[in-house]
Design an enzyme around this catalytic site. Structure first.
Site, short mmCIF file in Angstrom:
data_model
loop_
_atom_site.label_atom_id
_atom_site.label_comp_id
_atom_site.label_asym_id
_atom_site.label_seq_id
_atom_site.Cartn_x
_atom_site.Cartn_y
_atom_site.Cartn_z
N ARG A 83 119.87 5.55 -104.25
CA ARG A 83 121.07 5.62 -103.90
C ARG A 83 122.03 5.04 -105.84
O ARG A 83 121.87 4.26 -106.31
CB ARG A 83 120.77 3.75 -103.59
CG ARG A 83 119.91 3.61 -102.07
CD ARG A 83 119.79 1.95 -101.90
NE ARG A 83 119.00 1.52 -102.80
CZ ARG A 83 118.14 -0.54 -102.58
NH1 ARG A 83 118.49 -0.76 -101.73
NH2 ARG A 83 117.35 -0.09 -103.48
N VAL A 143 112.02 10.86 -105.17
CA VAL A 143 110.30 11.23 -105.90
C VAL A 143 109.58 12.04 -104.74
O VAL A 143 108.81 12.73 -105.75
CB VAL A 143 109.83 10.08 -106.07
CG1 VAL A 143 110.57 9.00 -107.05
CG2 VAL A 143 109.37 9.61 -105.15
N TYR A 187 99.23 0.88 -97.54
CA TYR A 187 99.33 0.71 -98.84
C TYR A 187 98.37 0.00 -99.98
O TYR A 187 98.73 0.93 -100.72
CB TYR A 187 100.54 -0.62 -98.96
CG TYR A 187 101.26 -0.82 -99.94
CD1 TYR A 187 102.32 -0.54 -100.45
CD2 TYR A 187 100.78 -1.91 -100.39
CE1 TYR A 187 102.71 -1.01 -101.66
CE2 TYR A 187 101.16 -2.53 -101.37
CZ TYR A 187 102.23 -1.82 -102.39
OH TYR A 187 102.60 -2.52 -103.24
P1 NDP Z 1 111.87 -2.71 -104.80
O1 NDP Z 1 112.70 -2.93 -102.59
O2 NDP Z 1 112.95 -3.79 -105.09
O3 NDP Z 1 112.68 -1.45 -105.39
C1 NDP Z 1 111.63 -0.11 -104.99
C2 NDP Z 1 112.69 0.79 -105.44
O4 NDP Z 1 111.52 2.21 -105.54
C3 NDP Z 1 114.16 0.77 -105.62
O5 NDP Z 1 115.14 1.45 -106.46
C4 NDP Z 1 113.92 2.37 -104.14
O6 NDP Z 1 115.27 2.81 -104.81
C5 NDP Z 1 112.80 3.32 -105.44
N1 NDP Z 1 112.70 3.89 -104.26
C6 NDP Z 1 112.18 3.73 -102.70
N2 NDP Z 1 111.81 5.50 -102.02
C7 NDP Z 1 111.82 6.20 -103.47
C8 NDP Z 1 111.78 7.66 -102.90
N3 NDP Z 1 111.63 8.00 -101.82
N4 NDP Z 1 112.47 8.22 -104.40
C9 NDP Z 1 112.91 7.29 -105.34
N5 NDP Z 1 112.86 6.02 -105.27
C10 NDP Z 1 112.30 5.50 -104.05
O7 NDP Z 1 110.67 -2.96 -104.95
P2 NDP Z 1 109.72 -3.20 -105.90
O8 NDP Z 1 110.60 -3.32 -107.94
O9 NDP Z 1 109.62 -5.08 -105.88
O10 NDP Z 1 108.86 -2.51 -106.55
C11 NDP Z 1 108.37 -1.66 -107.49
C12 NDP Z 1 106.61 -1.11 -107.07
O11 NDP Z 1 106.18 -2.12 -107.70
C13 NDP Z 1 106.46 -0.09 -105.82
O12 NDP Z 1 105.87 1.01 -106.68
C14 NDP Z 1 105.60 -1.50 -105.58
O13 NDP Z 1 104.65 -0.93 -104.99
C15 NDP Z 1 105.19 -2.26 -106.77
N6 NDP Z 1 104.44 -3.44 -106.67
C16 NDP Z 1 105.74 -4.30 -105.68
C17 NDP Z 1 104.76 -5.70 -105.68
C18 NDP Z 1 106.21 -7.00 -105.44
O14 NDP Z 1 105.74 -7.92 -104.45
N7 NDP Z 1 107.59 -6.73 -105.45
C19 NDP Z 1 103.27 -6.38 -106.18
C20 NDP Z 1 102.89 -5.51 -106.65
C21 NDP Z 1 103.57 -4.07 -106.81
P3 NDP Z 1 116.22 3.56 -103.46
O15 NDP Z 1 115.77 2.65 -102.29
O16 NDP Z 1 117.16 3.69 -104.07
O17 NDP Z 1 115.54 5.07 -103.57
C1 8X3 Z 2 102.67 -5.41 -103.64
C2 8X3 Z 2 101.76 -6.83 -103.73
O1 8X3 Z 2 100.21 -8.92 -101.97
O2 8X3 Z 2 102.39 -7.64 -100.80
O3 8X3 Z 2 101.67 -4.76 -103.64
O4 8X3 Z 2 100.35 -5.91 -101.59
S1 8X3 Z 2 100.66 -7.57 -101.57
#
Ligand code: NDP
Ligand code: 8X3
Length: 247
Positions: free
Chosen positions: A33, A55, A147
């Site tokens: 985005r 990515v 996941y």
């Molecule tokens: P968000 O959904 O807030 O952000 C995810 C980001 O990933 C967005 O900026 C999105 O951007 C980007 N993204 C998704 N798909 C693609 C793609 N194909 N290419 C490029 N960018 C992509 O999630 P979080 O910030 O919470 O998550 C970030 C990371 O942390 C992830 O890997 C998630 O699995 C991990 N995580 C999150 C947790 C949570 O509880 N929130 C806990 C543990 C791990 P756009 O859509 O613009 O491409």
């Molecule tokens: C994100 C945390 O507990 O929803 O990775 O899997 S959980």
């Protein structure tokens, strides 16, 4: 310092961009985005370079890294943050396309970015790769199926990268957060805001800023210190006993 962060349009990635710009770094902020990234550039100024990048597209990843302008080209820190969970259905009911999208993003996207950036780091004998895993890669839960599997990959891949990089000054770290409020649950539940909000009801989740601080702490350790893995969760989150189905 030059930082390349994937998934910078929301959640952790945007907070990481803010944290490092505040610290004087230059940040290549990537995501799909572009409008969100432009808003971040408006907010943070010319030290942030927005690049539209999916990515999952290896050719696009290679092109983006090769075409970086000189002042952003020598990446010191790659944060492989882009990722997503889709659904919480049990394995026998899930949509196979969701599984494929998680594998393509969380595993293959992370591989592509690492492979594109790492040779430059090794050639400069300097750099740090920080990968976003999850507690879901360590502990199973119902509906976590693919996941959690992708995040277990992130954990082991990070450790194996470290093994490959011995003899260089390139560091590798993996962060495993528990529940953190971002757009994560909104994406997981296909845009259902009520369902996403309910995940965090009555508890205090981690924030994207907590994760950005963790990345910053890891990276600012002295050069001889490599943090391998960090697991963090909200104080109010913990573990469950084994489930037993009794007749
Ligand atoms: P968000 O959904 O807030 O952000 C995810 C980001 O990933 C967005 O900026 C999105 O951007 C980007 N993204 C998704 N798909 C693609 C793609 N194909 N290419 C490029 N960018 C992509 O999630 P979080 O910030 O919470 O998550 C970030 C990371 O942390 C992830 O890997 C998630 O699995 C991990 N995580 C999150 C947790 C949570 O509880 N929130 C806990 C543990 C791990 P756009 O859509 O613009 O491409
Ligand atoms: C994100 C945390 O507990 O929803 O990775 O899997 S959980």
């Amino acid at each position: 310092m030059i930082v390349f962060v994937t998934g910078a349009s929301a959640g952790f990635g945007a907070a990481i961009a803010r944290r490092f710009i505040a610290d004087g770094a230059r940040v290549v902020a990537t995501a799909r985005r572009l409008d969100r990234l432009h808003a971040l550039r408006e907010e943070l100024g010319p030290k942030l370079l927005p690049i539209e990048l999916d990515v999952r597209d290896n050719a696009a990843v290679e092109r983006a890294v090769a075409a970086l302008p000189a002042e952003f080209a020598e990446i010191d820190l790659l944060v492989n943050n882009a990722g997503l969970a889709l659904g919480l259905q049990p394995a026998h009911k899930t949509d196979l396309a969701d599984w494929e999208r998680m594998v393509d993003t969380n595993i293959k996207g992370l591989m592509y970015c690492t492979r594109a950036v790492l040779p430059g780091m090794v050639a400069r004998d300097r750099g740090h790769v920080v990968n976003l895993g999850s507690v879901a890669g360590e502990w199973p839960y119902p509906g976590g199926n693919v996941y959690g599997g992708t995040k277990a990959f992130v954990r082991q891949f990070s450790l194996n990268l470290k093994a490959d990089l011995i003899g260089t000054q390139v560091r590798v770290s993996e962060i495993e957060p528990g529940m953190a409020e971002s757009e994560f649950s909104l994406v997981r539940f296909g845009g259902d805001a009520e369902k996403a909000k309910a995940v965090y009801a009555g508890m205090q989740p981690l924030t994207p800023e907590d994760i950005a601080d963790t990345v910053h702490w890891i990276v600012s350790r002295p050069a001889h210190v490599n943090i391998n893995t960090i697991s963090l969760m909200p104080t109010c989150q913990a573990f469950s006993p084994f489930a037993v189905k009794r007749s």
